[in-house]
Motif scaffolding. Structure first.
Motif, PDB file in Angstrom:
ATOM      1  N   ASP A 329       0.850  -1.197   0.000  1.00 20.64           N
ATOM      2  CA  ASP A 329       0.000   0.000   0.000  1.00 20.64           C
ATOM      3  C   ASP A 329       0.883   1.244   0.000  1.00 20.64           C
ATOM      4  O   ASP A 329       1.693   1.459   0.906  1.00 20.64           O
ATOM      5  CB  ASP A 329      -0.896  -0.010   1.245  1.00 20.64           C
ATOM      6  CG  ASP A 329      -2.000   1.037   1.181  1.00 20.64           C
ATOM      7  OD1 ASP A 329      -1.752   2.145   0.657  1.00 20.64           O
ATOM      8  OD2 ASP A 329      -3.106   0.761   1.673  1.00 20.64           O
ATOM      9  N   VAL A 330       0.725   2.085  -1.021  1.00 19.59           N
ATOM     10  CA  VAL A 330       1.560   3.282  -1.138  1.00 19.59           C
ATOM     11  C   VAL A 330       1.354   4.224   0.034  1.00 19.59           C
ATOM     12  O   VAL A 330       2.272   4.966   0.429  1.00 19.59           O
ATOM     13  CB  VAL A 330       1.281   3.995  -2.484  1.00 19.59           C
ATOM     14  CG1 VAL A 330      -0.136   4.561  -2.518  1.00 19.59           C
ATOM     15  CG2 VAL A 330       2.303   5.101  -2.733  1.00 19.59           C
ATOM     16  N   ARG A 331       0.167   4.203   0.662  1.00 20.18           N
ATOM     17  CA  ARG A 331      -0.073   5.080   1.811  1.00 20.18           C
ATOM     18  C   ARG A 331       0.786   4.671   2.998  1.00 20.18           C
ATOM     19  O   ARG A 331       1.268   5.529   3.752  1.00 20.18           O
ATOM     20  CB  ARG A 331      -1.555   5.058   2.182  1.00 20.18           C
ATOM     21  CG  ARG A 331      -2.459   5.661   1.112  1.00 20.18           C
ATOM     22  CD  ARG A 331      -3.918   5.361   1.410  1.00 20.18           C
ATOM     23  NE  ARG A 331      -4.197   3.914   1.363  1.00 20.18           N
ATOM     24  CZ  ARG A 331      -5.392   3.394   1.579  1.00 20.18           C
ATOM     25  NH1 ARG A 331      -6.429   4.179   1.852  1.00 20.18           N
ATOM     26  NH2 ARG A 331      -5.575   2.075   1.501  1.00 20.18           N
ATOM     27  N   VAL A 332       0.999   3.383   3.165  1.00 20.67           N
ATOM     28  CA  VAL A 332       1.879   2.907   4.243  1.00 20.67           C
ATOM     29  C   VAL A 332       3.303   3.359   3.986  1.00 20.67           C
ATOM     30  O   VAL A 332       3.992   3.860   4.888  1.00 20.67           O
ATOM     31  CB  VAL A 332       1.804   1.374   4.357  1.00 20.67           C
ATOM     32  CG1 VAL A 332       2.852   0.845   5.338  1.00 20.67           C
ATOM     33  CG2 VAL A 332       0.406   0.947   4.785  1.00 20.67           C
ATOM     34  N   GLY A 423      -5.943   1.829   7.180  1.00 20.99           N
ATOM     35  CA  GLY A 423      -6.539   0.843   8.076  1.00 20.99           C
ATOM     36  C   GLY A 423      -5.773   0.572   9.345  1.00 20.99           C
ATOM     37  O   GLY A 423      -6.076  -0.395  10.051  1.00 20.99           O
ATOM     38  N   TYR A 424      -4.811   1.408   9.691  1.00 19.68           N
ATOM     39  CA  TYR A 424      -4.020   1.194  10.899  1.00 19.68           C
ATOM     40  C   TYR A 424      -4.458   2.144  12.011  1.00 19.68           C
ATOM     41  O   TYR A 424      -4.847   3.294  11.747  1.00 19.68           O
ATOM     42  CB  TYR A 424      -2.532   1.414  10.612  1.00 19.68           C
ATOM     43  CG  TYR A 424      -1.887   0.274   9.856  1.00 19.68           C
ATOM     44  CD1 TYR A 424      -1.327  -0.798  10.534  1.00 19.68           C
ATOM     45  CD2 TYR A 424      -1.859   0.271   8.461  1.00 19.68           C
ATOM     46  CE1 TYR A 424      -0.736  -1.853   9.844  1.00 19.68           C
ATOM     47  CE2 TYR A 424      -1.274  -0.768   7.751  1.00 19.68           C
ATOM     48  CZ  TYR A 424      -0.712  -1.833   8.455  1.00 19.68           C
ATOM     49  OH  TYR A 424      -0.144  -2.869   7.779  1.00 19.68           O
ATOM     50  N   THR A 425      -4.358   1.654  13.240  1.00 18.02           N
ATOM     51  CA  THR A 425      -4.618   2.471  14.426  1.00 18.02           C
ATOM     52  C   THR A 425      -3.603   2.100  15.499  1.00 18.02           C
ATOM     53  O   THR A 425      -2.968   1.040  15.442  1.00 18.02           O
ATOM     54  CB  THR A 425      -6.033   2.223  14.974  1.00 18.02           C
ATOM     55  OG1 THR A 425      -6.192   0.824  15.266  1.00 18.02           O
ATOM     56  CG2 THR A 425      -7.113   2.673  13.988  1.00 18.02           C
ATOM     57  N   GLY A 434      -6.470  -3.700  10.975  1.00 13.54           N
ATOM     58  CA  GLY A 434      -7.815  -4.021  11.423  1.00 13.54           C
ATOM     59  C   GLY A 434      -7.945  -5.385  12.073  1.00 13.54           C
ATOM     60  O   GLY A 434      -8.890  -5.627  12.829  1.00 13.54           O
ATOM     61  N   ASN A 435      -6.988  -6.274  11.813  1.00 12.87           N
ATOM     62  CA  ASN A 435      -7.002  -7.606  12.416  1.00 12.87           C
ATOM     63  C   ASN A 435      -6.094  -7.703  13.641  1.00 12.87           C
ATOM     64  O   ASN A 435      -5.872  -8.806  14.157  1.00 12.87           O
ATOM     65  CB  ASN A 435      -6.573  -8.656  11.386  1.00 12.87           C
ATOM     66  CG  ASN A 435      -7.555  -8.770  10.230  1.00 12.87           C
ATOM     67  OD1 ASN A 435      -8.766  -8.805  10.456  1.00 12.87           O
ATOM     68  ND2 ASN A 435      -7.040  -8.813   9.005  1.00 12.87           N
ATOM     69  N   GLY A 436      -5.579  -6.560  14.055  1.00 16.79           N
ATOM     70  CA  GLY A 436      -4.729  -6.546  15.234  1.00 16.79           C
ATOM     71  C   GLY A 436      -3.282  -6.920  14.983  1.00 16.79           C
ATOM     72  O   GLY A 436      -2.491  -7.053  15.934  1.00 16.79           O
TER      73      GLY A 436
END
Length: 601
Positions: A329-332, A423-425, A434-436
Motif C-alpha cells: 500500500d503506497v499510503r503505508v 486501516g491502521y490504528t 484491522g485484524n490486530g
C-alpha cells in the motif's frame, strides 16, 4: 587497377542502408570532440607512465570471470571495471566523462548508423590485438555477444534481445540490425556496455565455471598474480595495441595495479593509513571530518581532495521491498517516509553536512522538483498523471521538515493520519491493522554508519508504535540477501547520470522485479514505469528526453518506493601525496584511471 578500400567495400556490401563512418556518436545531438581530436580534455597527455598503485575494496572473489552467473556474488575488480578502468577486457567504443552520453572509437575505430537507428555497424581497428598477439576479429565480436547471451549473467545475457541480425560487413565491420524492441539508446549500449572476448582463447562449454586462470584480453594490463579473496595484481602489457589511440592517451598510467580485498571498510581505512592502500574514496561526512587526524595527514603526506562534479544528486534511501504484502500500500510507504526525522539525524549524527534529497535527479534539468509538469510530460503520462500526487505534479512537493527534536508532533501526526487511511490504528502503544496485526518489519544494514542511521529511524518509528528491528550482517551475507531480495527494507544508493537509460530498467522494470541478481531492490512491476522508461530511451531530441525523465521522476516520487535520505554536493577522495592527478575535472567527476604515480619525477 586499384583495390577498393575496406570502407568502400563495406558501403557496397551494405547497399542503401549504409551510412557515413563516424569517429563518435552521442545519445542526443553530436559528440563534442572533432574527428581529429588528440585526447580527452580531462587527461594529462604528457604524463610519465610507470610506478604502481594499490586500490582497496570491500568484498571478496573466487573467480576471474566477471561475466557468468557465479560472478554475481563475488567480483574480481579491474577485469571489467569502470571505476579502476577496464584493465583486461575492452568494449567497442568508450565513453567521454565530460559529456552526458557520447562515445568515441576504441576497439572499433569508426561506427555507422542511420537517422532512425535501425542498425549500427562497428568497424574494428585493424591494429587491435589480444594480449597473446592475435588480432581482434569480427568473429570475436559475434562470439562475445552470442556467448554472453547463452551463458552470461544479466545484463550481458540480454544484449541481443533487441537484435534481429548480426553479420560481418567487409573486412572489419560487424553490423547489428535491430528489432522492434530496440530504442535509440540500444546502439550505444552495445558499443560500450559489452566486453569483447577472444574466441580462440575461451571454451564456451566451461565458461560458466569459476576460474582463477589469468585470461587473455585486449586491455592494457594482464593478470600477474592472484590470491583468492584477498588480492589481484595487474601488470602493464608492454605491447598493448591501443596506447596511442586518442581515447586512451593519458589513461593507464601505472606499470602495476594491485587491488586489495577487505572484509570491512574500517579495516580498509586502517590499511590506507599505513600506506598499504594509496587512495581512499570517502562517502561519510563525519568520517571525512573526524577521521583524518593522524600524522600522515597533518604533515602533508596524505592529501584530501574535494571535487564538485556537475551531476544530479542520485538517491540514497531506505528501500521498501514491495514484494512484501506489508508494503504493497503506497499510503503505508508514504507514512513511514514522513516519520524519518532528517533534521534530527543531520544535526546529531552528521554535523549538518547533508542536504535532504527530494528527487532522483535533483540539481539538474531532469528533476521534477520545483518544476510543474508541462504539456510534453502530461502527454507522456496520460492517465498515469491521475495517480501522481498534485504537489508532485505541479512542482511544489517537499518532504516534511521537522523541528529537529526527534519527535516533531506535527509531522508524526501526519504519518499517523495517513496510516489511518490505510486501516491502521494505535492500540496499547502499537500500530496495528484491522485484524490486530502489528506494523513491524526488519531493516538489513551492512556498515556501522548504516546501523547508526537505522537506529535513528527506529527511534522515530517507535514513537508512533511501529516496530522496526535492525539486522546488521557481514558483506557476503549482505550481497547474497540483496541479490535474492531476502529483506523487508534495505539501504541502497541509486546514482544518477545526465543520460539515464538502460540502467533504469535494471532498477525499476517489471522484468527485473522477478530476476534475482537484478538491481530492482524495491520490486517494482508497474506498466506506467515501464512505459515511461521506454519513452526515455526512444526520445529523439533533448526536450522530449528531459520531459520523459521528469515524468519518470514524478512517478518514482509518487510511488514512495523508498525513504529519501540525503546527499552532499561533492566527491571526497583522500590520497597519498605520491599519487598525482590531472587539474581538469570532467562533467562526471574524478577519473581514477587518469591518475599517476608522481614518484617518477
Amino acid at each position: 587497377m586499384r583495390r577498393p578500400s575496406a570502407l568502400l567495400l563495406a558501403f557496397l556490401f551494405a547497399g542503401a542502408a549504409s551510412a557515413e563512418p563516424l569517429h563518435g556518436i552521442a545519445m542526443h545531438g553530436k559528440p563534442a570532440l572533432p574527428a581529429n581530436y588528440a585526447h580527452f580534455p580531462y587527461v594529462n597527455p604528457d604524463v610519465r607512465k610507470g610506478g604502481r598503485i594499490a586500490y582497496g575494496v570491500v568484498g571478496t572473489f573466487d573467480s576471474l570471470n566477471p561475466f557468468n552467473l557465479k560472478s554475481i556474488r563475488t567480483t574480481a575488480r579491474g577485469m571489467w571495471d569502470p571505476s579502476f578502468g577496464n584493465l583486461v577486457y575492452e568494449s567497442l567504443m568508450t565513453r567521454s566523462a565530460d559529456e552526458p552520453f557520447s562515445l568515441y572509437g576504441f576497439l572499433a575505430e569508426s561506427v555507422e548508423w542511420d537517422d532512425d537507428r535501425t542498425f549500427v555497424q562497428f568497424n574494428l581497428d585493424p591494429r587491435a590485438r589480444w594480449s597473446d598477439g592475435e588480432p581482434v576479429t569480427q568473429d570475436d565480436v559475434i562470439f562475445s555477444f552470442e556467448l554472453l547471451r547463452d551463458r552470461g549473467r544479466i545484463p550481458f545475457s540480454q544484449r541481443l534481445d533487441t537484435v534481429s541480425k548480426m553479420e560481418k560487413v567487409g573486412e572489419h565491420g560487424v553490423r547489428f540490425t535491430f528489432n522492434d524492441k530496440a530504442t535509440r539508446e540500444t546502439p550505444l549500449i552495445l558499443a560500450t556496455a559489452t566486453p569483447i572476448l577472444p574466441k580462440h582463447a575461451i571454451n564456451a562449454e566451461t565458461f560458466e565455471q569459476s576460474t582463477l586462470q589469468p585470461p587473455i584480453g585486449s586491455g592494457p594490463y594482464r593478470v600477474k598474480a592472484v590470491s583468492p579473496g584477498e588480492r589481484i595484481v595487474y601488470e602493464r602489457n608492454p605491447d598493448y595495441w591501443g596506447r596511442d589511440i586518442p581515447s586512451k592517451v593519458g589513461f593507464d598510467n601505472y606499470d602495476q595495479i594491485t587491488i586489495e580485498y577487505f572484509l570491512q571498510d574500517s579495516t580498509l581505512f586502517e590499511a590506507f593509513k599505513k600506506g598499504v592502500i594509496d587512495i581512499y574514496p570517502d562517502g561519510s561526512p563525519t568520517h571525512w571530518t573526524r577521521a583524518y587526524n593522524f600524522p600522515a595527514v597533518t604533515d602533508g603526506r596524505i592529501v584530501k581532495d574535494a571535487f564538485a562534479p556537475q551531476l544530479p544528486t542520485g538517491m540514497l534511501g531506505f528501500v521498501f521491498n514491495i514484494r512484501r504484502p506489508l508494503f504493497s500500500d503506497v499510503r503505508v510507504r508514504a507514512a513511514l517516509s514522513f516519520a524519518f526525522d532528517f533534521e534530527w539525524a543531520n544535526k546529531n549524527l552528521f554535523d549538518g553536512a547533508y542536504t535532504r534529497t527530494e528527487s532522483f535527479w535533483q540539481n539538474s534539468q531532469l528533476s521534477a522538483l520545483a518544476t510543474p509538469a508541462d504539456a510534453r510530460e502530461l502527454a507522456l503520462l496520460g492517465e498515469a498523471k491521475d495517480r501522481i500526487e498534485p504537489e508532485i505534479l505541479n512542482g511544489t512537493y517537499r518532504l516534511p521538515k521537522t523541528d529537529g527534536s526527534g519527535g516533531d508532533r506535527t509531522v508524526l501526526k501526519k504519518a499517523v493520519d495517513l496510516l489511518g487511511t490505510a486501516g491502521y490504528t494505535i492500540r496499547d502503544g502499537r500500530m496495528v491493522d484491522g485484524n490486530g496485526r502489528p506494523l513491524a518489519f526488519e531493516v538489513m544494514t551492512q556498515t556501522p554508519d548504516q546501523e547508526k542511521l537505522a537506529i535513528a529511524y527506529q527511534r522515530s518509528l517507535r514513537l508512533i508504535g511501529v516496530a522496526m528491528t535492525i539486522r546488521t550482517v557481514d558483506d557476503s551475507q549482505y550481497q547474497s540477501r540483496s541479490l535474492t531480495f531476502d529483506y523487508d527494507m534495505i539501504i541502497k544508493s541509486y546514482p544518477s547520470s545526465l543520460s539515464p537509460g538502460v540502467e533504469q530498467l535494471g532498477r525499476w522494470s517489471s522484468v527485473a522485479a522477478g530476476a534475482q541478481g537484478s538491481f530492482n531492490y524495491a520490486g517494482t512491476a508497474d506498466a506506467d514505469l515501464d512505459r515511461i522508461m521506454s519513452a526515455m530511451r526512444l526520445a529523439r531530441d533533448t526536450e522530449d528526453f528531459q520531459a520523459s525523465v521528469r515524468a519518470f521522476d514524478r512517478l518514482l516520487l509518487s510511488g514512495h518506493y523508498l525513504v529519501p535520505l540525503y546527499h552532499v554536493p561533492q566527491q571526497w577522495v583522500a590520497r597519498w601525496k605520491h599519487i598525482g592527478r590531472p587539474a581538469a575535472l570532467p562533467l562526471y567527476g574524478y577519473q581514477l584511471s587518469t591518475w599517476w604515480d608522481d614518484r617518477l619525477k
